[in-house]
Motif scaffolding. Structure first.
Motif, short mmCIF file in Angstrom:
data_model
loop_
_atom_site.label_atom_id
_atom_site.label_comp_id
_atom_site.label_asym_id
_atom_site.label_seq_id
_atom_site.Cartn_x
_atom_site.Cartn_y
_atom_site.Cartn_z
N GLY A 23 0.80 -1.24 0.00
CA GLY A 23 0.00 0.00 0.00
C GLY A 23 0.82 1.27 0.00
N TYR A 24 0.16 2.33 0.45
CA TYR A 24 0.71 3.69 0.38
C TYR A 24 1.26 4.11 1.74
CZ TYR A 24 0.27 8.82 0.49
OH TYR A 24 0.48 10.16 0.67
N VAL A 25 2.43 4.74 1.73
CA VAL A 25 3.03 5.27 2.95
C VAL A 25 3.21 6.78 2.76
CG1 VAL A 25 4.85 4.96 4.65
CG2 VAL A 25 4.35 3.14 3.04
N THR A 26 2.72 7.56 3.70
CA THR A 26 2.89 9.02 3.59
C THR A 26 4.28 9.43 4.05
OG1 THR A 26 2.04 9.33 5.82
CG2 THR A 26 0.45 9.47 4.03
N GLY A 27 4.68 10.60 3.61
CA GLY A 27 5.94 11.15 4.13
C GLY A 27 7.05 11.34 3.12
N GLY A 28 6.85 10.94 1.87
CA GLY A 28 7.88 11.18 0.85
C GLY A 28 9.20 10.52 1.21
N GLN A 29 10.27 11.33 1.24
CA GLN A 29 11.59 10.77 1.52
C GLN A 29 11.69 10.19 2.92
OE1 GLN A 29 15.22 12.04 0.33
NE2 GLN A 29 14.63 13.03 -1.57
N ALA A 30 10.97 10.79 3.86
CA ALA A 30 11.00 10.26 5.23
C ALA A 30 10.43 8.85 5.24
CB ALA A 30 10.20 11.16 6.15
N ALA A 31 9.38 8.63 4.45
CA ALA A 31 8.78 7.31 4.38
C ALA A 31 9.75 6.31 3.76
CB ALA A 31 7.50 7.36 3.57
N ILE A 32 10.46 6.74 2.73
CA ILE A 32 11.44 5.83 2.08
C ILE A 32 12.54 5.47 3.07
CG2 ILE A 32 13.11 5.63 0.20
CD1 ILE A 32 11.38 7.63 -1.37
N ARG A 33 12.98 6.48 3.81
CA ARG A 33 14.03 6.25 4.81
C ARG A 33 13.54 5.28 5.89
NH1 ARG A 33 18.98 5.98 6.19
NH2 ARG A 33 19.72 7.08 8.01
N ALA A 34 12.31 5.47 6.33
CA ALA A 34 11.74 4.59 7.36
C ALA A 34 11.60 3.16 6.82
CB ALA A 34 10.39 5.13 7.81
N LEU A 35 11.15 3.05 5.57
CA LEU A 35 11.02 1.72 4.96
C LEU A 35 12.38 1.04 4.85
CD1 LEU A 35 8.53 2.44 2.05
CD2 LEU A 35 8.16 0.79 3.88
N ALA A 36 13.39 1.82 4.52
CA ALA A 36 14.73 1.25 4.37
C ALA A 36 15.24 0.69 5.69
CB ALA A 36 15.68 2.32 3.84
N GLY A 37 14.91 1.39 6.79
CA GLY A 37 15.38 0.93 8.09
C GLY A 37 14.57 -0.21 8.65
N ASP A 38 13.25 -0.06 8.62
CA ASP A 38 12.38 -1.09 9.21
C ASP A 38 11.00 -0.99 8.56
OD1 ASP A 38 11.07 -2.93 10.70
OD2 ASP A 38 11.37 -1.94 12.63
N ILE A 39 10.68 -1.98 7.76
CA ILE A 39 9.39 -1.95 7.05
C ILE A 39 8.23 -1.98 8.03
CG2 ILE A 39 7.89 -3.26 5.49
CD1 ILE A 39 10.37 -4.09 3.94
N ARG A 40 8.37 -2.76 9.08
CA ARG A 40 7.26 -2.91 10.05
C ARG A 40 7.02 -1.63 10.84
NH1 ARG A 40 9.87 -7.42 9.29
NH2 ARG A 40 8.73 -9.36 8.94
N ALA A 41 8.04 -0.78 10.96
CA ALA A 41 7.83 0.48 11.67
C ALA A 41 7.05 1.47 10.82
CB ALA A 41 9.18 1.09 12.04
N ALA A 42 7.15 1.31 9.50
CA ALA A 42 6.47 2.25 8.61
C ALA A 42 5.09 1.77 8.18
CB ALA A 42 7.33 2.50 7.36
N ILE A 43 4.91 0.43 8.16
CA ILE A 43 3.65 -0.14 7.67
C ILE A 43 3.16 -1.17 8.69
CG2 ILE A 43 2.58 -1.51 5.83
CD1 ILE A 43 4.75 -0.41 3.97
N SER A 44 1.86 -1.18 8.94
CA SER A 44 1.32 -2.15 9.89
C SER A 44 0.52 -3.25 9.20
CB SER A 44 0.46 -1.45 10.93
OG SER A 44 -0.58 -0.75 10.27
N SER A 45 -0.02 -2.93 8.02
CA SER A 45 -0.81 -3.96 7.31
C SER A 45 -0.67 -3.74 5.80
CB SER A 45 -2.28 -3.87 7.70
OG SER A 45 -2.81 -2.63 7.30
N ASP A 46 -1.08 -4.75 5.03
CA ASP A 46 -0.97 -4.61 3.58
C ASP A 46 -2.24 -3.99 3.01
OD1 ASP A 46 -2.83 -6.60 3.65
OD2 ASP A 46 -1.80 -7.96 2.30
N TRP A 47 -2.32 -3.93 1.68
CA TRP A 47 -3.44 -3.29 0.97
C TRP A 47 -4.78 -3.90 1.35
CZ3 TRP A 47 -4.68 0.58 -2.35
CH2 TRP A 47 -5.75 0.41 -3.20
N GLU A 48 -4.76 -5.21 1.63
CA GLU A 48 -6.02 -5.88 1.98
C GLU A 48 -6.27 -5.91 3.48
OE1 GLU A 48 -5.60 -9.64 0.08
OE2 GLU A 48 -5.92 -8.83 -1.93
#
Lengths: 476, 201
Positions: free
Chosen positions: A324-349
């Motif tokens: 799915g979609y993560v808000t925050g632009g570059q901050a979101a990319i940085r968060a995803l790079a470090g820990d996906i679970r910290a940036a996202i809690s569930s998938d599209w469904e």
């Protein structure tokens, strides 16, 4: 001087009849008004000039008999001056003995100036109350009375219902016509506008020609499923490098695909997405899709849905997951790079990440063996290079519109990008190289025809302009 | 205080995130991660604020009957419909259908118009009237046709020429641009960290 009791006209001393109305004149001496000094008949109840109640005035002001006035022939004002010589203590003696200049003495009274046309009619009750009571009258040598603070205006004369002059009516009619007229529709263009319009006409025809040629050239291959235009061609080196990066991944590995574009560029990027993800799944990889663009998650779902249906293999839902979609632009990319679970809690469904086998053993995007960035422009790819590629060393492959591809060549040659797949042509080359023809190969015919038509148009138009210039020079 | 406090917050947060990028330190990394999560939450709120502002602007436009107000009605209705669709069934087929059959074709059609505009503009702009115009015309034609030349056709020879143009002169120009942009970003970041620029005021 004898005053006529009938009409008030002054008559010479010794006159027996009024020279104005013919009434018999009284021979008794006149009495002076205690306020204005005007001579009045001996039996007059009110002053003929100022209207003072002479009987009461006598009672209130003057106890004795009213002074006799010998009015000379020079004028009525002289009577006031003579009144100053009345017995001491009389009303006139209290007035200041100022003289009146001859020009003012001979001036006409305001009452005499007011003509019926001037609007000096009877006043309404409220205005009447403001009127000075005894300011008027023949000046008798007293101090000039103070002017009332609030002036009594003349009544405005009513405007007559006369028709306007012909020139005014003509102007009004013209204004009405102009204001009601649809100026844009009826206005005739000026000569300069006509010239400008004539100059613009070829451009208009040119646009129409371009639209028609591009429409026909792209629609014919689509309708004929490729038609005579071959999808074969050389493989660009950046595409070959991207294919190698996918080939090197072991089966069971997980790759992340970032959908960083909007629907306007989907025509150029959906084939790239389908070609890359199709090859990954064909090699037994897991695919995670994510986006930091609001529309990206939905576009990812559309692409993944098409791939799932095309492959129709069991367990496909577990192998392809849309985060799915993560808000925050570059901050979101940085968060995803470090820990996906910290940036996202569930998938599209709405499934929890713990239930997704593709994520087992993976902390952040930086741990992944391959990250594919489907970017709408250079900046979208740059963000992933800066936040994931550079700090974590994750291998990156970029899929971009054909227009953007040359701008990413420096990143590819420097090793910051493993490979670049540019537009439909790149997708078709990737599919040919991997032996999985798909939407890229099918669309290439239309894209090629459109590009050739565009090139042909540009050259033809240039030849036309050059010939036109040559003919104009010869004409001169 | 109103000026100093935001500057201090910006300085502190920027320094922590920057150091987290370059250094391996558990405390710094944890602080950087915490700040990044805060930025994501803030961005989500900013998105909501943007949506609210959009609704307010178009509601005012409709109320005042300003020019183009019917378009505002369409925007509000579309926003409400897509919001309801998303809230009612996030990740459902209905939302995917909305994207696939409404948004996708509309935006793709608008994007396709670019082809017409680009070609007609190129036909008028790339003229042989000057040396620069001639160079643009030649390079554009080579790259355009060379990118899409089929195998075995006479125009295949343009492929290597196109690759050389892209990988040598074009890449040199792009590198220059990218270096300039990178230096500009560094300078801007330092100016913010050193309290010279205060865009948050």
């Amino acid at each position: 001087m004898i005053f006529c009791q009938a009409c008030g006209t002054t008559n010479r001393e010794g006159s027996r009849f009024c020279n104005q109305c013919g009434a018999r004149l009284s021979e008794t001496a006149d009495i002076a008004c205690p306020r204005c000094g005007a001579p009045n008949a001996p039996d007059a109840q009110h002053c003929q000039k100022c209207g003072l109640d002479l009987a009461r005035g006598r009672d209130d002001v003057w106890e004795g008999p009213l002074p006799r006035v010998d009015v000379p022939e020079e004028g009525a004002s002289e009577a006031g001056r003579r009144a100053l010589g009345t017995p001491e203590g009389g009303p006139a003696s209290r007035a200041r003995p100022y003289g009146l200049p001859p020009w003012l003495d001979s001036a006409e009274r305001p009452e005499e100036e007011a003509s019926p046309e001037s609007g000096a009619g009877p006043l309404p009750a409220d205005e009447e109350a403001l009127a000075p009571e005894a300011a008027e009258g023949e000046w008798s040598g007293e101090a000039i009375p103070i002017e009332p603070v609030v002036g009594v205006p003349y009544r405005a004369r009513e405007r007559s219902e006369q028709p306007p002059p012909p020139e005014q009516r003509e102007a009004a009619d013209l204004f009405a016509i102009v204001s009601d007229e649809d100026v844009l529709a009826s206005r005739r263009p000026s000569p300069s506008e006509q010239k400008h319009e004539a100059e613009r006409r070829p451009e208009m025809w040119l646009r129409l020609l371009v639209a028609l040629v591009l429409l026909v050239s792209t629609m014919v291959p689509v309708l004929l499923r490729g038609g005579p235009i071959s999808a074969e061609g050389s493989i660009p080196p950046p595409v070959a490098a991207a294919a190698r990066a996918v080939e090197e991944l072991p089966p069971g590995a997980t790759a992340l695909v970032a959908f960083e574009y909007d629907a306007g560029l989907a025509g150029d990027l959906q084939p790239v997405a389908e070609a890359l993800i199709g090859e990954m799944l064909g090699r037994g990889l897991y695919v995670l899709a994510v986006s930091t663009q609001p529309e990206g998650a939905a576009l990812a779902e559309i692409a993944l849905d098409r791939i799932r249906r095309a492959r129709a293999e069991p367990g496909m839902d577990a192998r392809v997951v849309n985060l799915g979609y993560v808000t925050g632009g570059q901050a979101a990319i940085r968060a995803l790079a470090g820990d996906i679970r910290a940036a996202i809690s569930s998938d599209w469904e709405g499934r929890g990440l713990a239930d997704i086998p593709a994520l087992s053993g993976i902390g952040g995007a930086g741990d992944l063996p391959l990250v594919v960035v489907l970017g709408r422009d250079v900046l979208a790819v740059q963000a992933w290079i800066e936040q994931v590629g550079a700090p974590y060393g994750a291998p990156l492959v970029a899929g971009v519109p054909a227009l953007v591809e040359p701008a990413l060549v420096p990143y590819q040659t420097s090793g910051q990008l493993e490979g670049v797949v540019g537009g439909v042509a790149g997708a078709a080359a990737f599919e040919r190289l991997t032996g999985r023809p798909g939407i890229g190969v099918r669309s290439l015919g239309a894209v090629r025809a459109g590009a050739w038509a565009a090139g042909l148009l540009i050259v033809t138009v240039n030849i036309g302009f050059a010939l036109g210039r040559l003919l104009r020079r010869r004409g001169r | 205080m109103r000026r100093i406090l935001p500057a201090l917050v910006a300085l502190l947060v920027g320094s922590v995130v920057l150091l987290d990028y370059f250094l391996e330190n558990p405390v710094l990394n944890a602080a950087g991660r915490f700040l990044l999560e805060g930025a994501i939450v803030l961005a989500a709120f900013a998105l909501l604020l943007g949506l609210w502002n959009l609704l307010l602007v178009h509601e005012r436009q409709i109320r005042r009957r300003e020019p183009g107000w019917p378009a505002s009605v369409v925007i509000l209705l579309s926003t409400g419909a897509s919001l309801a669709l998303g809230l009612a069934g996030w990740g459902s087929e209905a939302l995917t259908w909305f994207y696939r059959f409404v948004l996708f074709p509309l935006e793709a059609s608008a994007g396709a118009l670019l082809a017409f505009v680009a070609v007609s503009a190129a036909a008028r702009a790339w003229r042989l009237s000057s040396l620069e115009g001639g160079v643009m015309l030649a390079v554009g034609a080579i790259v355009l046709v060379g990118t899409l030349a089929p195998q075995g056709a006479a125009l295949t020879a343009l492929g290597p020429l196109r690759d050389w143009i892209v990988s040598v002169p074009a890449m040199a120009a792009v590198r220059g641009l990218l270096l300039g942009v990178a230096l500009g970003i560094m300078a801007t970041g330092l100016r913010v960290l050193l309290w010279i620029d205060r865009p948050y005021e």
